[in-house]
Design a protein around this motif. Structure first.
Motif, PDB file in Angstrom:
ATOM      1  N   THR A  37      35.240  27.309  24.773  1.00  0.00           N
ATOM      2  CA  THR A  37      34.465  28.550  24.766  1.00  0.00           C
ATOM      3  C   THR A  37      34.808  29.394  23.546  1.00  0.00           C
ATOM      4  N   ALA A  38      36.110  29.472  23.221  1.00  0.00           N
ATOM      5  CA  ALA A  38      36.526  30.233  22.037  1.00  0.00           C
ATOM      6  C   ALA A  38      35.932  29.640  20.766  1.00  0.00           C
ATOM      7  N   ALA A  39      35.884  28.311  20.686  1.00  0.00           N
ATOM      8  CA  ALA A  39      35.284  27.676  19.512  1.00  0.00           C
ATOM      9  C   ALA A  39      33.800  28.026  19.404  1.00  0.00           C
ATOM     10  N   LEU A  40      33.105  28.045  20.529  1.00  0.00           N
ATOM     11  CA  LEU A  40      31.689  28.405  20.507  1.00  0.00           C
ATOM     12  C   LEU A  40      31.493  29.874  20.145  1.00  0.00           C
ATOM     13  N   VAL A  41      32.401  30.737  20.612  1.00  0.00           N
ATOM     14  CA  VAL A  41      32.325  32.152  20.243  1.00  0.00           C
ATOM     15  C   VAL A  41      32.538  32.321  18.742  1.00  0.00           C
ATOM     16  N   LEU A  42      33.556  31.640  18.211  1.00  0.00           N
ATOM     17  CA  LEU A  42      33.798  31.695  16.762  1.00  0.00           C
ATOM     18  C   LEU A  42      32.589  31.169  15.988  1.00  0.00           C
ATOM     19  N   TYR A  43      32.013  30.091  16.490  1.00  0.00           N
ATOM     20  CA  TYR A  43      30.832  29.508  15.846  1.00  0.00           C
ATOM     21  C   TYR A  43      29.684  30.514  15.843  1.00  0.00           C
ATOM     22  N   GLY A  44      29.455  31.161  16.988  1.00  0.00           N
ATOM     23  CA  GLY A  44      28.344  32.097  17.081  1.00  0.00           C
ATOM     24  C   GLY A  44      28.545  33.356  16.264  1.00  0.00           C
ATOM     25  N   TRP A  45      29.797  33.787  16.095  1.00  0.00           N
ATOM     26  CA  TRP A  45      30.066  35.016  15.370  1.00  0.00           C
ATOM     27  C   TRP A  45      30.131  34.789  13.868  1.00  0.00           C
ATOM     28  N   SER A  46      30.467  33.589  13.465  1.00  0.00           N
ATOM     29  CA  SER A  46      30.576  33.311  12.036  1.00  0.00           C
ATOM     30  C   SER A  46      29.197  33.278  11.398  1.00  0.00           C
ATOM     31  N   LEU A  47      29.077  33.890  10.250  1.00  0.00           N
ATOM     32  CA  LEU A  47      27.811  33.909   9.524  1.00  0.00           C
ATOM     33  C   LEU A  47      27.748  32.848   8.432  1.00  0.00           C
ATOM     34  N   ALA A  48      28.868  32.204   8.154  1.00  0.00           N
ATOM     35  CA  ALA A  48      28.921  31.199   7.090  1.00  0.00           C
ATOM     36  C   ALA A  48      28.649  29.818   7.676  1.00  0.00           C
ATOM     37  N   GLU A  49      27.621  29.154   7.154  1.00  0.00           N
ATOM     38  CA  GLU A  49      27.267  27.838   7.692  1.00  0.00           C
ATOM     39  C   GLU A  49      28.395  26.826   7.493  1.00  0.00           C
ATOM     40  N   GLY A  50      29.143  26.960   6.395  1.00  0.00           N
ATOM     41  CA  GLY A  50      30.254  26.039   6.164  1.00  0.00           C
ATOM     42  C   GLY A  50      31.321  26.145   7.240  1.00  0.00           C
ATOM     43  N   TRP A  51      31.672  27.376   7.612  1.00  0.00           N
ATOM     44  CA  TRP A  51      32.650  27.555   8.692  1.00  0.00           C
ATOM     45  C   TRP A  51      32.102  27.031  10.015  1.00  0.00           C
ATOM     46  N   GLN A  52      30.827  27.246  10.254  1.00  0.00           N
ATOM     47  CA  GLN A  52      30.234  26.730  11.496  1.00  0.00           C
ATOM     48  C   GLN A  52      30.323  25.205  11.551  1.00  0.00           C
ATOM     49  N   LEU A  53      30.020  24.558  10.436  1.00  0.00           N
ATOM     50  CA  LEU A  53      30.113  23.102  10.405  1.00  0.00           C
ATOM     51  C   LEU A  53      31.559  22.646  10.596  1.00  0.00           C
ATOM     52  N   LEU A  54      32.498  23.363  10.021  1.00  0.00           N
ATOM     53  CA  LEU A  54      33.910  23.012  10.176  1.00  0.00           C
ATOM     54  C   LEU A  54      34.350  23.142  11.628  1.00  0.00           C
ATOM     55  N   ILE A  55      33.921  24.196  12.304  1.00  0.00           N
ATOM     56  CA  ILE A  55      34.260  24.372  13.722  1.00  0.00           C
ATOM     57  C   ILE A  55      33.659  23.240  14.553  1.00  0.00           C
ATOM     58  N   ALA A  56      32.410  22.887  14.251  1.00  0.00           N
ATOM     59  CA  ALA A  56      31.764  21.802  14.990  1.00  0.00           C
ATOM     60  C   ALA A  56      32.493  20.484  14.779  1.00  0.00           C
ATOM     61  N   LEU A  57      32.882  20.193  13.542  1.00  0.00           N
ATOM     62  CA  LEU A  57      33.612  18.952  13.268  1.00  0.00           C
ATOM     63  C   LEU A  57      34.966  18.944  13.980  1.00  0.00           C
ATOM     64  N   ALA A  58      35.621  20.110  14.047  1.00  0.00           N
ATOM     65  CA  ALA A  58      36.895  20.190  14.763  1.00  0.00           C
ATOM     66  C   ALA A  58      36.710  19.875  16.246  1.00  0.00           C
ATOM     67  N   MET A  59      35.619  20.344  16.822  1.00  0.00           N
ATOM     68  CA  MET A  59      35.342  20.033  18.228  1.00  0.00           C
ATOM     69  C   MET A  59      35.122  18.534  18.416  1.00  0.00           C
ATOM     70  N   ILE A  60      34.395  17.918  17.488  1.00  0.00           N
ATOM     71  CA  ILE A  60      34.136  16.479  17.603  1.00  0.00           C
ATOM     72  C   ILE A  60      35.433  15.687  17.499  1.00  0.00           C
ATOM     73  N   VAL A  61      36.238  15.998  16.497  1.00  0.00           N
ATOM     74  CA  VAL A  61      37.495  15.264  16.298  1.00  0.00           C
ATOM     75  C   VAL A  61      38.410  15.445  17.495  1.00  0.00           C
ATOM     76  N   THR A  62      38.521  16.663  17.989  1.00  0.00           N
ATOM     77  CA  THR A  62      39.372  16.908  19.163  1.00  0.00           C
ATOM     78  C   THR A  62      38.879  16.115  20.363  1.00  0.00           C
ATOM     79  N   GLY A  63      37.561  16.093  20.559  1.00  0.00           N
ATOM     80  CA  GLY A  63      37.020  15.330  21.681  1.00  0.00           C
ATOM     81  C   GLY A  63      37.324  13.849  21.580  1.00  0.00           C
ATOM     82  N   VAL A  64      37.201  13.290  20.383  1.00  0.00           N
ATOM     83  CA  VAL A  64      37.494  11.867  20.190  1.00  0.00           C
ATOM     84  C   VAL A  64      38.969  11.582  20.445  1.00  0.00           C
TER      85      VAL A  64
END
Length: 679
Positions: A37-64
């Motif tokens: 949930t915190a990752a999604l909040v950070l994703y939603g609050w961030s205005l930089a697409e690069g940071w959003q992509l980095l957060i998404a990739l971190a979620m994927i790697v953690t899940g794997v």
């Protein structure tokens, strides 16, 4: 010759996927949910697409990383946390991460509005945007499906039709093309689903039911296809006034009959095979009629053209006749069972099918005939009463399925207001509304108790929770002042009480029962969480532009009505982002986490999916509310504090798992010593 192990020998039990440290597993599940949930909040609050992509990739790697050792019981954390806890955390991380990665890639693909010289840069083709948005999560779902995860197959079955229809729409396909292509797909899926009882058969059922939804513009479809003007398929939310449709009038009844007929066969297969995903998609299709088709009827009270009304009612009528005939005729039962490759047909199954068809006629088809409200209410009430009595009479699974459908139909049919108030509206005050709400709650409680006593299956409890949530909301709407709520004198707090309080009143006991190992508590909790997740979505659709067309507003309310039973008289239009909304979101989050803990001891795919949906919507809603309450600077601080707390919980979860893994080594050593002593 085989030897029998000595009675005093100590053996290590075969791994069954359960956690050997359930307390630690529950803590890890909660920590993972809050971290996500915190990752999604950070994703939603961030205005930089690069940071959003980095957060998404971190979620994927953690899940794997989390899910990879789930199938190996010799891995320490698998032994401690259990296979399904690791799998649930990992799959959720991968799916949500890939979906967010797709959104970030879409944002990155869109250039700035003006270049250095003031020229407008070229936008990427719409097809490319769709492929980025849906293609990235689809690849992840396909990989999960190949690895044997049912979530992957279900997710792919939901995304593929949406992607295909969206590409057709942006490529310029009109309503006729969308409807006919979808019709061909649903018809083609029927023999595949009948001939295959494997996972691929379930996949065909899901694809076919999604295609049927797109063909008729109902259920889970975002398009209104069965309409009457010339335009592309318009979303029901934003272009409904242009979606009077391009489908020729003569084809509308044909599409209705063929699509709904094929969908009825697929839904019957889903129910017989206990396919939850297919049952939900098919149930959504038959819960409300195509909104765009009935706009004129809903706004003027006039009946549809006879051919369309009969086409809408044809399939439920045929199912009703076949069900009643098969109830008494064994030859017909055997013939239908052979054609659909069903198990040995029981008369109770056909009786239940007849009852379900009668309920569908009331909630799906009756409105098309434009009957006076009181007449339609009486007919609905009589038919639902007969279905409830039949559900009490029928034994086993057929009776339980009919009981669940009857409970949901009692909420969707809304007979009480029509019986007591008719077409009077508010001309005589709100006395009829109040009487209808109170009588409806008493009747709902009585019916729920009777059917639960007769059928104690979890699905009946879930349907009862759905009905009671809607009935309690109606009573709260009248107690809080229907006049003020209706005419804008009340505000956000009253709306939140009507929308959320019923979910908490029913959700807390459901969570207590679920934590004690009750499947019924989990099923009811899943329904209540799903309803809570759709409340912000309902409020969002109220803000979408309709260009002053009242027909579009009617279509939106009608389309989402089955998903938000607590939205009594459309009170969600009064919701605003603020402190009360944030408190309601936090309360639903606590309920979600409590129900999530129950899945440690008793796995539940539907409850896990509902928790994930609830937390995703909560994360997005919290960002909006926080920005409204504290502004940019305050929200920065709040988001940082929440992310830090979630990270601390994550670290604590890792430490707790490591400590419990050390105990695993002690367990194996003690087991080995015991075996040596026995030898």
């Amino acid at each position: 010759m085989t030897e029998t192990a000595p009675e005093d020998a100590t053996t290590v039990p075969v791994d069954d996927g359960r956690p050997h440290a359930p307390g630690v597993a529950g803590f890890v599940a909660v920590a993972a949910a809050l971290a996500g949930t915190a990752a999604l909040v950070l994703y939603g609050w961030s205005l930089a697409e690069g940071w959003q992509l980095l957060i998404a990739l971190a979620m994927i790697v953690t899940g794997v990383v989390v899910a990879r050792p789930a199938a190996d019981p010799d891995v320490r954390r698998t032994w401690v946390l259990g296979r399904w806890v690791l799998t649930g955390i990992g799959v959720a991380g991968v799916v949500l991460g890939t979906y967010r990665a797709g959104i970030a890639l879409v944002a990155l693909s869109i250039p700035d509005r003006t270049s250095l010289f003031g020229a407008q840069p070229a936008m990427p083709p719409p097809v490319v945007i769709l492929l980025l948005l849906y293609g990235v999560p689809l690849i992840a779902l396909i990989i999960l499906a190949v690895r044997g995860q049912a979530t992957g197959l279900v997710g792919a079955g939901l995304i593929v039709p949406v992607l295909a229809v969206s590409i057709l729409a942006v490529a310029g396909a009109d309503v006729s093309v969308i409807a006919i292509v979808s019709l061909v797909v649903v018809v083609a899926c029927v023999p595949v689903a009948v001939l295959s009882a494997s996972a691929w058969g379930s996949f065909a059922i899901l694809i076919g039911l999604m295609a049927a939804s797109f063909a008729v513009g109902a259920g889970v479809s975002p398009f209104g296809t069965l309409t009457t003007s010339t335009s592309r398929p318009a979303t029901r939310a934003t272009e409904a006034e242009e979606a009077a449709g391009t489908l020729p009038d003569g084809l509308v009844p044909v599409v209705l009959v063929v699509a709904l007929g094929a969908a009825a066969v697929l839904l019957a297969l889903a129910v017989a095979r206990r396919d939850v995903a297919g049952g939900l998609v098919g149930g959504a299709l038959f819960s409300v009629p195509p909104a765009q088709l009935l706009i004129s009827t809903l706004m003027t009270g006039e009946a549809l053209h006879t051919s369309r009304s009969l086409a809408l009612a044809a399939i439920p009528l045929v199912a009703l006749v076949l069900g009643l005939a098969g109830w008494r005729a064994s030859a017909l039962r055997d013939a239908i069972a052979r054609i659909l490759r069903l198990p040995a047909a029981h008369p109770a199954g056909f009786a239940a099918a007849a009852g379900i068809a009668a309920v569908v006629l009331m909630v799906h088809s009756l409105a098309a005939f434009g009957l006076p409200s009181r007449v339609a209410g009486v007919i609905t009430l009589v038919v639902l009463a007969a279905a409830i009595l039949l559900a009490v009479r029928l034994p086993g699974t057929p009776g339980a399925v009919l009981a669940g459908v009857s409970l949901v139909g009692l909420q969707l049919g809304s007979p009480w207001l029509r019986v007591f108030n008719g077409d009077q509206g508010v001309s005589n005050g709100f006395l009829g509304w109040k009487i209808a709400a109170i009588v409806g709650l008493i009747a709902a409680m009585a019916v729920a108790v009777v059917l639960i006593i007769r059928h104690r299956q979890a699905g009946v409890w879930a349907a009862a929770a759905y009905l009671l949530a809607g009935s309690i909301a109606e009573v709260l709407w009248t107690l809080l002042g229907a006049e003020r709520v209706m005419f804008g004198g009340a505000g956000e707090i009253e709306a939140l009480l009507v929308l959320v309080l019923p979910l908490l009143l029913l959700g807390v006991p459901a969570a207590v029962a679920a934590l004690r190992g009750s499947a019924a508590g989990q099923a009811a909790g899943a329904v209540l969480l799903a309803v809570g997740a759709f409340i912000p979505l309902q409020a969002l659709t109220n803000e979408l532009p309709t260009k002053g067309n009242p027909g579009a507003e009617v279509a939106m309310r009608m389309s989402l009505a089955p998903f938000v039973p607590t939205n009594a008289q459309d009170v969600s239009r009064l919701l605003e982002a603020g402190t009360p909304a944030l408190l309601a979101i936090l309360a639903m989050m606590l309920l979600s986490l409590a129900l999530l803990v129950s899945t440690v001891r008793r796995p539940s795919g539907s409850l896990t999916a509902a928790v994930v949906l609830a937390l995703v919507v909560a994360a997005q809603s919290m960002v909006v509310c926080a920005a409204e309450i504290w502004g940019v600077d305050g929200t920065d601080l709040a988001v940082g504090i929440f992310a830090a707390l979630a990270a601390a919980l994550g670290i604590a979860a890792v430490i707790a798992t490591a400590i419990a893994s050390g105990r695993r080594e002690e367990f194996w050593l003690m087991s080995g010593s015991a075996r040596e002593r026995s030898e």
